[in-house]
Design a protein around this motif. Sequence first.
Motif, mmCIF file in Angstrom:
data_model
loop_
_atom_site.group_PDB
_atom_site.id
_atom_site.type_symbol
_atom_site.label_atom_id
_atom_site.label_comp_id
_atom_site.label_asym_id
_atom_site.label_seq_id
_atom_site.Cartn_x
_atom_site.Cartn_y
_atom_site.Cartn_z
ATOM 1 N N SER A 1 24.719 -49.385 -66.271
ATOM 2 C CA SER A 1 25.214 -48.802 -65.022
ATOM 3 C C SER A 1 26.383 -49.599 -64.470
ATOM 4 N N SER B 1 29.509 -49.528 -66.846
ATOM 5 C CA SER B 1 30.132 -48.206 -66.862
ATOM 6 C C SER B 1 30.729 -47.857 -65.501
ATOM 7 N N SER C 1 34.416 -46.737 -65.349
ATOM 8 C CA SER C 1 34.776 -45.405 -64.861
ATOM 9 C C SER C 1 35.676 -45.496 -63.628
ATOM 10 N N ARG D 1 35.236 -33.503 -68.401
ATOM 11 C CA ARG D 1 34.244 -33.017 -67.456
ATOM 12 C C ARG D 1 33.452 -31.851 -68.036
ATOM 13 N N TYR E 1 33.242 -40.481 -69.452
ATOM 14 C CA TYR E 1 32.684 -39.267 -68.844
ATOM 15 C C TYR E 1 32.759 -39.329 -67.311
ATOM 16 N N HIS E 2 32.282 -40.434 -66.737
ATOM 17 C CA HIS E 2 32.260 -40.506 -65.271
ATOM 18 C C HIS E 2 33.631 -40.792 -64.677
ATOM 19 N N PHE F 1 34.932 -37.774 -63.129
ATOM 20 C CA PHE F 1 34.377 -37.454 -61.808
ATOM 21 C C PHE F 1 34.940 -38.389 -60.737
ATOM 22 N N THR G 1 28.731 -39.979 -57.461
ATOM 23 C CA THR G 1 29.081 -40.170 -58.873
ATOM 24 C C THR G 1 28.349 -41.377 -59.449
ATOM 25 N N LEU H 1 25.729 -41.478 -62.420
ATOM 26 C CA LEU H 1 25.972 -42.357 -63.571
ATOM 27 C C LEU H 1 24.698 -43.123 -63.936
ATOM 28 N N ASN I 1 22.420 -40.884 -65.592
ATOM 29 C CA ASN I 1 22.945 -40.427 -66.888
ATOM 30 C C ASN I 1 22.900 -41.506 -67.963
#
Lengths: 246, 221
Positions: B21, B24, B28, B58, B100-101, B104, B154, B158, B161
Motif C-alpha cells: 500500500s 504503491s 501512484s 483506467r 493502475y492507481h 485515478f 483512491t 488502493l 486492491n
Amino acid sequence: MSEPLVVMDGVNKHFGDLHVLKDIDLTVGKGEVVILIGPSGSGKSTLCRTINRLENFESGSITIDGVELPEEGKELAALRADVGMVFQSFNLFAHKTILQNVTLGPIKVRKMGKADAEKKAMDLLERVGIAHQAQKYPAQLSGGQQQRVAIARSLAMDPKVMLFDEPTSALDPEMINEVLDVMVELAHSGMTMIVVTHEMGFARKVANRVVFLSDGEIVEQAPPDEFFTNPTTDRCKEFLSKILTH
Amino acid sequence: MGEILSEYDVLGAFWVTIQLSVLSAIGSLLIGTVMAVLRVSPVAVLRLIGTSYVNIVRNTPLTLLMAFSVLGLSFILGLQLSDQATTNSYWWAVIMLSIYHGAFVCEALRSGVNTIPPGQAEAARAMGLTFGQSLSQVLLPQAFRGAIAPLGSTLIALIKNTTVAAVILGTAEAAGQLAEITENEGASLPTFFLFALGFVILTLPLGILFTNLSQRLSVKR
C-alpha cells in the motif's frame, strides 16, 4: 509625446468569425496614462490583454521598450515580468498569505532574497494601506483591499508599464474609491499606465489621453478635456450621451 | 482462531499488504502528478499522452495488469526485477498497483485543478512565472488541497486492491493468506471476519483522517 514605451502596430485578432481587434495602432509614451473606454464588446479588454500576450493576436506587432513581444516561452515570461497587470477579479493566489502573494514574483522571477523581498513587500503594502493585514489570506479581505494588494503585487516587480483591466468593475461602490485613490497616486508618481475602465471621473482626473474603441477599432483619441467636451465622431457622441446623462 | 494465528503468519501477511500500500501510494502519486501535469499542459501532444494513459489504464482490469506483468513482461519478455521469483512478483505488484492507481490519482488531481479559478493561472503568467513555476507555486498546491477527498478515496481503494496482487504473490499478502487458510482449514466465518477486520483497521482511520484534512486544508475562496 515622451519616448514611446508600448507600440502596437497593425494588430489584428479574431475570436472565430468575430474580428475583435482591427488594425490597432497605438503608441503609449513613458509616464503616460492612457484610458481605454468603449461599449462592452468593443475589444478594449482584449486590447489590454494582448499587450502581454495573455491574448494571442494573428498579425501586427507589439513592442515594449523596444523589444518585440516574443512567442510563448521563457523570453515571454521575462518580458511579462516587466509588465504589471491588475485584473477585474483580483486573482490573488488564494492559498498564499497577502505577504506571500507580493513576494512570490520578486523571489521566483527576480531571484531576490526572501528578507529583501519581504521588506519591499511591506513597504508596498504600507503604500496601499494593507500592511497590517499582511499575514491574512485573500479570502479574509474585502474586494477593495484585495485589489489594492493586487496592485502592490504588480508593483513589487518594478514594472515598466502597468495594465489595468477594469480594476473596479467587480467592486462594491463604496470600495471603488479606495482603489482609485491608489491608482491616482500611482499615476502622479510617473508610472506608465494603460487602464480599461468605466470610471469617467478617474479618466478626467489623471488621463493624458482617452482612447475610444468601438467594434474593435480605435475611433477617437484625445486628451480628456477635449474628449469629454468635444467629441468629434457620432459613435463617440452617442456613447458619451448614454453614460454621462446620469 | 488461536491456532490459526499461531500456525499462519497473519500479521506478516498484513505487513506485506501495508508495504504494498505504502510503496504503491508513493508510486501512484508520482505517476498521477506527472500525468495530471501532462493533461493540463498547453501542448496538445502532451495532453494526448496524458488522456491516453488515463483511458487505457483506467479501463483495464487490475487482475489483467497483474497477470500480464508476471506472465507477459516477466516470463515471456524476460523483464526480471529480481532473480528470486517472489521478489520479482512483489515489485511487479507494486509497479502495477502504481500504474493502475496513478490514473485515478491523475483524475483526482485534475478535478482539483478545476476548482482553481482560471484567473489564478493568468495572474501567475502575467507576473512572469514560467509554466513550471506556475504549476509548482500556484496550481499544484491548490489542486492537491482541492483534491484531498478524492485522493483519500483512491488511497483506500488502493489498499483494498492490494488483494488483487494475490494472483501473482500467492500467500504473501492478506488475501492470499486467507485463501490458503480457507483451503487448508475449511471455510470459517470467524477467519473471514478476522481478515475483514484487518482491512477495516487499515482503511477506516484513513477515511476519517482524509475527511478531516479536506476540511482543514481546503483553500478559502
